[in-house]
Design a protein around this motif. Structure first.
Motif, PDB file in Angstrom:
ATOM      1  N   LEU A   1      30.617  45.680 -16.910  1.00  0.00           N
ATOM      2  CA  LEU A   1      29.955  46.985 -16.772  1.00  0.00           C
ATOM      3  C   LEU A   1      29.013  47.015 -15.561  1.00  0.00           C
ATOM      4  N   ILE A   2      28.493  45.840 -15.240  1.00  0.00           N
ATOM      5  CA  ILE A   2      27.537  45.769 -14.124  1.00  0.00           C
ATOM      6  C   ILE A   2      28.209  46.055 -12.776  1.00  0.00           C
ATOM      7  N   ASN A   3      29.550  46.017 -12.756  1.00  0.00           N
ATOM      8  CA  ASN A   3      30.255  46.315 -11.490  1.00  0.00           C
ATOM      9  C   ASN A   3      29.821  47.659 -10.895  1.00  0.00           C
ATOM     10  N   TYR A   4      29.460  48.597 -11.785  1.00  0.00           N
ATOM     11  CA  TYR A   4      29.130  49.941 -11.286  1.00  0.00           C
ATOM     12  C   TYR A   4      27.871  49.943 -10.425  1.00  0.00           C
ATOM     13  N   ILE A   5      27.011  48.952 -10.645  1.00  0.00           N
ATOM     14  CA  ILE A   5      25.825  48.902  -9.789  1.00  0.00           C
ATOM     15  C   ILE A   5      25.938  47.826  -8.716  1.00  0.00           C
ATOM     16  N   SER A   6      26.672  46.729  -9.020  1.00  0.00           N
ATOM     17  CA  SER A   6      26.828  45.707  -7.962  1.00  0.00           C
ATOM     18  C   SER A   6      27.661  46.284  -6.816  1.00  0.00           C
ATOM     19  N   ALA A   7      28.579  47.198  -7.141  1.00  0.00           N
ATOM     20  CA  ALA A   7      29.450  47.801  -6.107  1.00  0.00           C
ATOM     21  C   ALA A   7      28.647  48.585  -5.070  1.00  0.00           C
ATOM     22  N   ILE A   8      27.468  49.047  -5.457  1.00  0.00           N
ATOM     23  CA  ILE A   8      26.680  49.835  -4.497  1.00  0.00           C
ATOM     24  C   ILE A   8      25.398  49.108  -4.081  1.00  0.00           C
ATOM     25  N   GLY A   9      25.374  47.782  -4.288  1.00  0.00           N
ATOM     26  CA  GLY A   9      24.302  47.000  -3.677  1.00  0.00           C
ATOM     27  C   GLY A   9      23.153  46.569  -4.548  1.00  0.00           C
TER      28      GLY A   9
ATOM     29  N   LYS B   1      20.576  55.346  -3.003  1.00  0.00           N
ATOM     30  CA  LYS B   1      21.238  56.535  -2.463  1.00  0.00           C
ATOM     31  C   LYS B   1      22.286  57.066  -3.460  1.00  0.00           C
ATOM     32  N   TYR B   2      23.018  56.136  -4.109  1.00  0.00           N
ATOM     33  CA  TYR B   2      24.147  56.586  -4.942  1.00  0.00           C
ATOM     34  C   TYR B   2      23.907  56.527  -6.451  1.00  0.00           C
ATOM     35  N   TRP B   3      22.934  55.714  -6.893  1.00  0.00           N
ATOM     36  CA  TRP B   3      22.728  55.623  -8.343  1.00  0.00           C
ATOM     37  C   TRP B   3      21.739  56.664  -8.817  1.00  0.00           C
ATOM     38  N   PRO B   4      21.909  57.329  -9.965  1.00  0.00           N
ATOM     39  CA  PRO B   4      22.952  57.102 -10.954  1.00  0.00           C
ATOM     40  C   PRO B   4      24.296  57.729 -10.583  1.00  0.00           C
ATOM     41  N   ALA B   5      25.359  57.140 -11.123  1.00  0.00           N
ATOM     42  CA  ALA B   5      26.704  57.662 -10.882  1.00  0.00           C
ATOM     43  C   ALA B   5      26.808  59.071 -11.453  1.00  0.00           C
ATOM     44  N   GLN B   6      27.562  59.902 -10.752  1.00  0.00           N
ATOM     45  CA  GLN B   6      27.825  61.243 -11.289  1.00  0.00           C
ATOM     46  C   GLN B   6      28.832  61.142 -12.422  1.00  0.00           C
ATOM     47  N   VAL B   7      29.804  60.235 -12.279  1.00  0.00           N
ATOM     48  CA  VAL B   7      30.765  60.104 -13.380  1.00  0.00           C
ATOM     49  C   VAL B   7      31.489  58.756 -13.359  1.00  0.00           C
ATOM     50  N   HIS B   8      31.609  58.198 -14.572  1.00  0.00           N
ATOM     51  CA  HIS B   8      32.471  57.037 -14.787  1.00  0.00           C
ATOM     52  C   HIS B   8      33.747  57.564 -15.461  1.00  0.00           C
ATOM     53  N   VAL B   9      34.877  57.352 -14.830  1.00  0.00           N
ATOM     54  CA  VAL B   9      36.149  57.783 -15.427  1.00  0.00           C
ATOM     55  C   VAL B   9      36.776  56.563 -16.106  1.00  0.00           C
TER      56      VAL B   9
ATOM     57  N   LEU C   1      21.241  49.554 -19.257  1.00  0.00           N
ATOM     58  CA  LEU C   1      20.481  50.199 -18.176  1.00  0.00           C
ATOM     59  C   LEU C   1      19.059  50.523 -18.631  1.00  0.00           C
ATOM     60  N   MET C   2      18.947  51.005 -19.867  1.00  0.00           N
ATOM     61  CA  MET C   2      17.602  51.333 -20.386  1.00  0.00           C
ATOM     62  C   MET C   2      16.756  50.071 -20.431  1.00  0.00           C
ATOM     63  N   SER C   3      17.380  48.993 -20.888  1.00  0.00           N
ATOM     64  CA  SER C   3      16.650  47.737 -20.991  1.00  0.00           C
ATOM     65  C   SER C   3      16.174  47.275 -19.615  1.00  0.00           C
ATOM     66  N   ALA C   4      17.003  47.531 -18.597  1.00  0.00           N
ATOM     67  CA  ALA C   4      16.668  47.097 -17.234  1.00  0.00           C
ATOM     68  C   ALA C   4      15.781  48.095 -16.501  1.00  0.00           C
ATOM     69  N   GLY C   5      15.471  49.211 -17.150  1.00  0.00           N
ATOM     70  CA  GLY C   5      14.620  50.226 -16.517  1.00  0.00           C
ATOM     71  C   GLY C   5      15.341  50.994 -15.417  1.00  0.00           C
ATOM     72  N   LEU C   6      16.641  51.170 -15.574  1.00  0.00           N
ATOM     73  CA  LEU C   6      17.405  51.917 -14.561  1.00  0.00           C
ATOM     74  C   LEU C   6      17.889  53.248 -15.132  1.00  0.00           C
ATOM     75  N   PRO C   7      18.078  54.253 -14.259  1.00  0.00           N
ATOM     76  CA  PRO C   7      18.567  55.547 -14.737  1.00  0.00           C
ATOM     77  C   PRO C   7      19.997  55.460 -15.304  1.00  0.00           C
ATOM     78  N   LEU C   8      20.317  56.373 -16.194  1.00  0.00           N
ATOM     79  CA  LEU C   8      21.637  56.364 -16.850  1.00  0.00           C
ATOM     80  C   LEU C   8      22.639  57.226 -16.081  1.00  0.00           C
ATOM     81  N   PRO C   9      23.937  56.921 -16.207  1.00  0.00           N
ATOM     82  CA  PRO C   9      24.949  57.735 -15.515  1.00  0.00           C
ATOM     83  C   PRO C   9      24.904  59.188 -15.991  1.00  0.00           C
ATOM     84  N   GLU C  10      25.325  60.080 -15.119  1.00  0.00           N
ATOM     85  CA  GLU C  10      25.269  61.501 -15.499  1.00  0.00           C
ATOM     86  C   GLU C  10      26.427  61.911 -16.396  1.00  0.00           C
ATOM     87  N   ARG C  11      27.528  61.164 -16.319  1.00  0.00           N
ATOM     88  CA  ARG C  11      28.665  61.543 -17.162  1.00  0.00           C
ATOM     89  C   ARG C  11      29.623  60.374 -17.349  1.00  0.00           C
ATOM     90  N   VAL C  12      30.208  60.329 -18.549  1.00  0.00           N
ATOM     91  CA  VAL C  12      31.324  59.406 -18.792  1.00  0.00           C
ATOM     92  C   VAL C  12      32.476  60.284 -19.258  1.00  0.00           C
TER      93      VAL C  12
END
Ligand code: MSP
Length: 519
Positions: A230-238, A248-256, A273-284
């Motif tokens: 699952l962490i790929n979604y954030i490692s992919a953008i640095g 610049k890109y997080w949170p994702a607009q959508v995970h398909v 993400l909540m545990s890590a203090g990061l914003p949640l994706p806008e849509r799944v």
């Protein structure tokens, strides 16, 4: 003005077997949305990739006498070549074996520790190596995984646990505040029911393998493959080092993702993400599954259709069109070569092909192959058609917003259909014979405009068809980057532009197919 960003992702595919049509379905759908957003002025980042630390990947590599890394290198190359062949415009192919991904995963574990969400415990249970998930004994069917039918294995380990149970309330609040965060609604209801049924803490480490990401400060434990994936979604953008790119890109607009893994994305991932203090994706978005001639796609059944071979035979754009415009993405759908040929012939060869062919032939015959000038006054007869054409952008955009590909393209084909009927009702050949030049010019101009709009709107789903159509309509820069909503305005076709001779874009497929056989 700063350009709005749009970060979109697919699930990352297990690297243990070659990509099949079900995977292609998800990639193409995501690509349609990514392309649509790009031509609407968004700064799009599209990430896809391969999930490499699964026990099945390790097992498959062993079977082939290769190291997991060597095997994964080959598979990652196959995946990327497949997506390139299907014209998938991804910006990033993330592999979970990449150093940056390891680093990001360890950082997420550290953050969960720091938040008090990780503790050590003992786990014993039945594990499926295909799902990468534990089951209760009562869930198994004759000792087999209920999803895969393969033997579940008994695991007994000292594990690290993640306090998922702590997140039930915050997750319900997240979904409750903005229900469209999970689409379609059926998937949202499933997720809400699972959360309301009570969440148990999950084990997030393994000691049974060596192929994976070591736990920070306790390297004999590897990070559980789903936590890592699952962490790929954030490692992919640095994340965490390239802060500027990440922010610049997080949170994702959508995970398909597919319906089978929506829960992981709507429960475990937001909790992490909540545990890590990061914003949640806008849509799944949890799409339906594709079957082949009514059968589940599976290697053991031997009914795996190679999307590249298939599209080599019939054309990439046609494959993309039939797959997405021909199915309801939210529900389960079936694919067969017969169904493909039927929709190809009716929508592409007949409806769109005939409109283009007939219109260009008439423009050549009656207007010397030049776009004729329409009358200044709109004829009352043309009003419904013009209204439909003017409403198309909003209708199309609203449908794609909800991943309703078939609805979006039904709106485009409704205009094409209207165009074909308009030829019959206006009978340009009679107008020509009667010398009604002004009306004839108007009718042909309107038909050409419908075709120009069709060329524009097919871009996300059939990107190589747009320039071919525009070139036939005489556009001097058919490969230019399109700009919506401007391109959707009625009446942009320049009068006097020289059209080309009609050449079929999608020749009819005349083929007898053996019923009951999946090709
Ligand atoms: N590796 C995990 C995903 C991790 S994401 C953090 C995985 N991989 S998979 O290879 O099994 O599936 C990749 C994607 O393809 C998933 O979204 C899955 O639902 C989708 N599909 C797999 N088979 C499919 C069909 N037959 N039809 C449609 N989608 C299918 O799960």
């Amino acid at each position: 003005m700063t350009q709005p960003t749009f970060y979109i992702t697919t699930a990352i595919t297990y690297a243990n077997s070659r990509p099949h049509i079900g995977h292609a379905y998800e990639e193409i759908a995501t690509d349609v949305i990514a392309r649509w957003k790009r031509v609407n002025g968004y700064d799009v980042y599209f990430a896809t990739g391969s999930d490499e630390h699964s026990a099945n990947v390790e097992a498959r590599a062993k079977e082939l006498g290769k190291s997991p890394r060597e095997f994964c290198d080959e598979m990652a190359a196959i995946f990327q070549a497949t997506w390139a062949a299907l014209n998938i415009s991804f910006d990033r192919f993330i592999r979970t074996s990449e150093e940056v991904h390891h680093h990001a995963s360890q950082e997420m574990i550290r953050r969960a520790f720091a938040a008090g969400d990780i503790y050590k415990g003992h786990y014993e249970g039945w594990y499926c190596n295909s799902c990468n998930n534990y089951y209760q004994e009562s869930d198994l069917k004759d000792g087999n995984c209920p999803q895969h039918g393969t033997k579940a294995v008994r695991l007994s380990e000292e594990n690290y646990f993640f306090k998922l149970s702590r997140f039930a309330q915050p997750l319900l609040e997240w979904i409750g505040k903005r229900p469209e965060v999970i689409l379609p609604e059926t998937r949202r209801n499933e997720v809400v029911n699972v959360i309301k049924g009570g969440l148990k803490d999950i084990s997030v480490s393994r000691t049974t393998s060596t192929w994976g990401i070591p736990f920070p400060d306790d390297p004999k434990h590897l990070i559980y493959v789903w936590f890592d994936a699952l962490i790929n979604y954030i490692s992919a953008i640095g994340f965490p080092d390239d802060k500027a790119h990440f922010m610049k890109y997080w949170p994702a607009q959508v995970h398909v993702v597919g319906k089978d893994i929506t829960r992981f994305h709507c429960i475990i991932w937001p909790a992490m993400l909540m545990s890590a203090g990061l914003p949640l994706p806008e849509r799944v978005y949890g799409h339906g599954f594709l079957s082949l001639k009514g059968e589940k796609i599976s290697k053991t059944r031997g009914n795996v259709l190679d999307p590249v071979e298939f599209s080599k035979q019939y054309g990439v754009d046609a494959f993309r069109y039939v797959l997405l415009a021909g199915n309801n993405f939210a529900a389960d759908s079936d694919f067969s070569e017969e169904g493909f040929v039927e929709l190809y012939n009716s929508d592409l060869a007949n409806d769109m092909g005939n409109l283009l062919n007939r219109t260009l032939t008439m423009v050549e015959k009656y207007c010397q192959g030049k776009v004729p000038p329409p009358a200044a006054e709109t004829s009352a007869d043309d009003v419904p058609m013009l209204e439909e054409a003017r409403a198309l952008f909003d209708k199309f955009n609203a449908a794609l917003e909800l991943f309703d590909f078939s609805g979006a393209y039904a709106a485009v084909w409704s205009l094409i259909d209207r165009g074909n009927k308009y030829i019959e009702s206006t009978a340009p050949w009679t107008l020509f014979k009667q010398g009604q030049t002004e009306r004839l010019n108007t009718v042909l101009y309107n038909l050409l405009e419908i075709l120009r709009l069709a060329a524009m709107f097919v871009y996300p789903i059939m990107p190589a068809t747009t320039p071919r159509m525009l070139a036939q309509l005489g556009d001097s820069a058919p490969d230019r980057v399109l700009q919506f909503p401007m391109e959707a305005r009625w009446g942009l076709l320049p009068v006097g532009q020289t059209t080309a001779k009609a050449a079929p874009l999608f020749p009819r497929i005349e083929k007898e197919l053996a019923p009951g056989k999946v090709k």
